[in-house]
Motif scaffolding. Structure first.
Motif, PDB file in Angstrom:
ATOM      1  N   SER A 191       1.900 -53.572 -39.156  1.00  0.00           N
ATOM      2  CA  SER A 191       1.616 -52.628 -40.230  1.00  0.00           C
ATOM      3  C   SER A 191       0.346 -52.984 -40.999  1.00  0.00           C
ATOM      4  O   SER A 191      -0.272 -52.119 -41.616  1.00  0.00           O
ATOM      5  N   GLN A 192      -0.060 -54.238 -40.965  1.00  0.00           N
ATOM      6  CA  GLN A 192      -1.278 -54.669 -41.646  1.00  0.00           C
ATOM      7  C   GLN A 192      -2.534 -54.381 -40.840  1.00  0.00           C
ATOM      8  O   GLN A 192      -3.633 -54.561 -41.327  1.00  0.00           O
ATOM      9  N   ASP A 193      -2.369 -53.976 -39.610  1.00  0.00           N
ATOM     10  CA  ASP A 193      -3.497 -53.844 -38.701  1.00  0.00           C
ATOM     11  C   ASP A 193      -3.628 -52.399 -38.216  1.00  0.00           C
ATOM     12  O   ASP A 193      -2.710 -51.870 -37.609  1.00  0.00           O
ATOM     13  N   ASP A 194      -4.755 -51.785 -38.486  1.00  0.00           N
ATOM     14  CA  ASP A 194      -4.951 -50.388 -38.086  1.00  0.00           C
ATOM     15  C   ASP A 194      -5.771 -50.257 -36.800  1.00  0.00           C
ATOM     16  O   ASP A 194      -6.269 -49.201 -36.472  1.00  0.00           O
ATOM     17  N   THR A 195      -5.888 -51.346 -36.037  1.00  0.00           N
ATOM     18  CA  THR A 195      -6.661 -51.341 -34.801  1.00  0.00           C
ATOM     19  C   THR A 195      -6.198 -50.247 -33.841  1.00  0.00           C
ATOM     20  O   THR A 195      -7.000 -49.642 -33.153  1.00  0.00           O
ATOM     21  N   TRP A 196      -4.898 -50.016 -33.797  1.00  0.00           N
ATOM     22  CA  TRP A 196      -4.322 -49.077 -32.833  1.00  0.00           C
ATOM     23  C   TRP A 196      -4.410 -47.615 -33.278  1.00  0.00           C
ATOM     24  O   TRP A 196      -4.076 -46.725 -32.514  1.00  0.00           O
ATOM     25  N   THR A 197      -4.832 -47.349 -34.505  1.00  0.00           N
ATOM     26  CA  THR A 197      -4.758 -46.005 -35.071  1.00  0.00           C
ATOM     27  C   THR A 197      -5.442 -44.957 -34.204  1.00  0.00           C
ATOM     28  O   THR A 197      -4.848 -43.929 -33.882  1.00  0.00           O
ATOM     29  N   SER A 198      -6.684 -45.200 -33.798  1.00  0.00           N
ATOM     30  CA  SER A 198      -7.392 -44.183 -33.009  1.00  0.00           C
ATOM     31  C   SER A 198      -6.745 -43.992 -31.644  1.00  0.00           C
ATOM     32  O   SER A 198      -6.669 -42.876 -31.134  1.00  0.00           O
ATOM     33  N   LEU A 199      -6.248 -45.070 -31.051  1.00  0.00           N
ATOM     34  CA  LEU A 199      -5.580 -44.960 -29.756  1.00  0.00           C
ATOM     35  C   LEU A 199      -4.256 -44.211 -29.897  1.00  0.00           C
ATOM     36  O   LEU A 199      -3.922 -43.360 -29.065  1.00  0.00           O
ATOM     37  N   LEU A 200      -3.530 -44.495 -30.941  1.00  0.00           N
ATOM     38  CA  LEU A 200      -2.274 -43.794 -31.210  1.00  0.00           C
ATOM     39  C   LEU A 200      -2.536 -42.304 -31.407  1.00  0.00           C
ATOM     40  O   LEU A 200      -1.805 -41.463 -30.870  1.00  0.00           O
ATOM     41  N   ASP A 201      -3.594 -41.976 -32.135  1.00  0.00           N
ATOM     42  CA  ASP A 201      -3.976 -40.567 -32.336  1.00  0.00           C
ATOM     43  C   ASP A 201      -4.321 -39.902 -31.011  1.00  0.00           C
ATOM     44  O   ASP A 201      -3.988 -38.738 -30.785  1.00  0.00           O
ATOM     45  N   ASP A 241       6.123 -35.263 -23.254  1.00  0.00           N
ATOM     46  CA  ASP A 241       6.516 -35.164 -24.656  1.00  0.00           C
ATOM     47  C   ASP A 241       7.753 -36.026 -24.913  1.00  0.00           C
ATOM     48  O   ASP A 241       8.876 -35.527 -25.034  1.00  0.00           O
ATOM     49  N   ILE A 242       7.520 -37.319 -24.939  1.00  0.00           N
ATOM     50  CA  ILE A 242       8.554 -38.283 -25.293  1.00  0.00           C
ATOM     51  C   ILE A 242       7.950 -39.179 -26.378  1.00  0.00           C
ATOM     52  O   ILE A 242       6.733 -39.158 -26.585  1.00  0.00           O
ATOM     53  N   PRO A 243       8.751 -39.939 -27.100  1.00  0.00           N
ATOM     54  CA  PRO A 243       8.202 -40.725 -28.216  1.00  0.00           C
ATOM     55  C   PRO A 243       6.979 -41.559 -27.802  1.00  0.00           C
ATOM     56  O   PRO A 243       7.000 -42.261 -26.782  1.00  0.00           O
ATOM     57  N   VAL A 244       5.936 -41.458 -28.601  1.00  0.00           N
ATOM     58  CA  VAL A 244       4.661 -42.090 -28.279  1.00  0.00           C
ATOM     59  C   VAL A 244       4.793 -43.607 -28.148  1.00  0.00           C
ATOM     60  O   VAL A 244       4.140 -44.214 -27.292  1.00  0.00           O
ATOM     61  N   GLU A 245       5.659 -44.215 -28.937  1.00  0.00           N
ATOM     62  CA  GLU A 245       5.849 -45.663 -28.841  1.00  0.00           C
ATOM     63  C   GLU A 245       6.379 -46.042 -27.458  1.00  0.00           C
ATOM     64  O   GLU A 245       5.991 -47.056 -26.886  1.00  0.00           O
ATOM     65  N   PHE A 246       7.266 -45.197 -26.923  1.00  0.00           N
ATOM     66  CA  PHE A 246       7.817 -45.436 -25.591  1.00  0.00           C
ATOM     67  C   PHE A 246       6.740 -45.239 -24.527  1.00  0.00           C
ATOM     68  O   PHE A 246       6.626 -46.036 -23.590  1.00  0.00           O
ATOM     69  N   LEU A 247       5.929 -44.208 -24.660  1.00  0.00           N
ATOM     70  CA  LEU A 247       4.836 -43.967 -23.703  1.00  0.00           C
ATOM     71  C   LEU A 247       3.866 -45.152 -23.676  1.00  0.00           C
ATOM     72  O   LEU A 247       3.458 -45.601 -22.595  1.00  0.00           O
ATOM     73  N   ILE A 248       3.503 -45.634 -24.846  1.00  0.00           N
ATOM     74  CA  ILE A 248       2.570 -46.760 -24.920  1.00  0.00           C
ATOM     75  C   ILE A 248       3.208 -48.010 -24.313  1.00  0.00           C
ATOM     76  O   ILE A 248       2.535 -48.789 -23.636  1.00  0.00           O
ATOM     77  N   LYS A 249       4.494 -48.191 -24.519  1.00  0.00           N
ATOM     78  CA  LYS A 249       5.196 -49.335 -23.929  1.00  0.00           C
ATOM     79  C   LYS A 249       5.188 -49.251 -22.410  1.00  0.00           C
ATOM     80  O   LYS A 249       4.937 -50.253 -21.726  1.00  0.00           O
ATOM     81  N   ILE A 250       5.433 -48.075 -21.867  1.00  0.00           N
ATOM     82  CA  ILE A 250       5.385 -47.885 -20.413  1.00  0.00           C
ATOM     83  C   ILE A 250       3.978 -48.197 -19.896  1.00  0.00           C
ATOM     84  O   ILE A 250       3.796 -48.955 -18.948  1.00  0.00           O
ATOM     85  N   PHE A 251       2.980 -47.593 -20.536  1.00  0.00           N
ATOM     86  CA  PHE A 251       1.589 -47.798 -20.158  1.00  0.00           C
ATOM     87  C   PHE A 251       1.248 -49.291 -20.195  1.00  0.00           C
ATOM     88  O   PHE A 251       0.711 -49.846 -19.243  1.00  0.00           O
ATOM     89  N   SER A 252       1.588 -49.934 -21.298  1.00  0.00           N
ATOM     90  CA  SER A 252       1.256 -51.348 -21.482  1.00  0.00           C
ATOM     91  C   SER A 252       1.954 -52.239 -20.465  1.00  0.00           C
ATOM     92  O   SER A 252       1.355 -53.176 -19.938  1.00  0.00           O
ATOM     93  N   THR A 253       3.206 -51.959 -20.184  1.00  0.00           N
ATOM     94  CA  THR A 253       3.964 -52.782 -19.241  1.00  0.00           C
ATOM     95  C   THR A 253       3.336 -52.743 -17.854  1.00  0.00           C
ATOM     96  O   THR A 253       3.139 -53.787 -17.226  1.00  0.00           O
ATOM     97  N   VAL A 254       3.008 -51.553 -17.378  1.00  0.00           N
ATOM     98  CA  VAL A 254       2.389 -51.443 -16.053  1.00  0.00           C
ATOM     99  C   VAL A 254       0.980 -52.043 -16.087  1.00  0.00           C
ATOM    100  O   VAL A 254       0.569 -52.741 -15.161  1.00  0.00           O
ATOM    101  N   LEU A 255       0.249 -51.800 -17.164  1.00  0.00           N
ATOM    102  CA  LEU A 255      -1.099 -52.356 -17.306  1.00  0.00           C
ATOM    103  C   LEU A 255      -1.057 -53.880 -17.270  1.00  0.00           C
ATOM    104  O   LEU A 255      -1.793 -54.520 -16.507  1.00  0.00           O
TER     105      LEU A 255
END
Length: 189
Positions: free
Chosen positions: A119-129, A142-156
């Motif tokens: 919460s102290q770090d806004d580095t991800w803001t533009s990517l989240l947007d 259209d599924i929760p963005v946190e879950f999409l990013i987790k899927i993306f990150s895990t495979v990455l």
């Protein structure tokens, strides 16, 4: 702040990353960081309040550098191409900065990583947007963005780990791994 101060701070961060990757968080001391950095302990504490401050600052520094690889790719007109550019850039950066990548992985899986730190770090803001806009455009599921990013990150991260140990397979697996990721997050057209 003058250039010499910035250089000393960067040396401390670099030394912390090197030591944590080699030994783990618990076996790294401020004296060890100071020694590897070639910076007096007093000077180090001029820049940082504690070992925890060094470790968290190092993570934020690495994360900023990692996320910077995505900013040139954020255009919601062709989400698949943008995501593939991000994918390739993040993998290239990670392969060229393996200690920083390993540090980020260790940090994410440590007690240091918390919602408060995030919460102290806004580095991800533009990517989240970007992800939210991609969902809204109908090109990402259209599924929760946190879950999409987790899927993306895990495979990455799995792809990066694999390629660190098998660099000769990079050309082949960059394409395959991205297509697997796209199948999970993208909308078929």
């Amino acid at each position: 702040m003058n250039t010499a101060e910035i250089t000393k701070k960067e040396k401390v961060i670099s030394a912390a990353i090197e030591l944590v990757v080699a030994k783990g968080f618990n076996k790294v001391s401020t004296a060890g960081i100071s020694k590897i950095a070639g910076v007096a302990t007093g000077t180090m504490f001029h820049h940082f309040n504690s070992k925890d401050d060094i470790i968290i600052t190092a993570y934020k520094t690495v994360k900023r550098s990692f996320i910077a690889q995505t900013t040139s790719c954020q255009n919601e007109n062709n989400v698949k191409e943008d995501l593939q550019s991000m994918w390739n850039n993040l993998i290239e950066w990670s392969l060229n900065h393996q200690d920083q990548f390993r540090y980020m992985q260790q940090f994410i899986n440590s007690p240091y990583y918390s919602k408060e730190i995030m919460s102290q770090d806004d580095t991800w803001t533009s990517l989240l947007d970007w992800w939210k806009a991609a969902i809204k455009s109908g090109q990402i599921k259209d599924i929760p963005v946190e879950f999409l990013i987790k899927i993306f990150s895990t495979v990455l991260y799995s792809t990066i780990d694999f390629l660190i140990y098998h660099p000769d397979k990079k050309g082949e697996y960059l394409k395959y791994s991205f297509l697997m990721c796209w199948d999970m997050v993208g909308v078929a057209r």
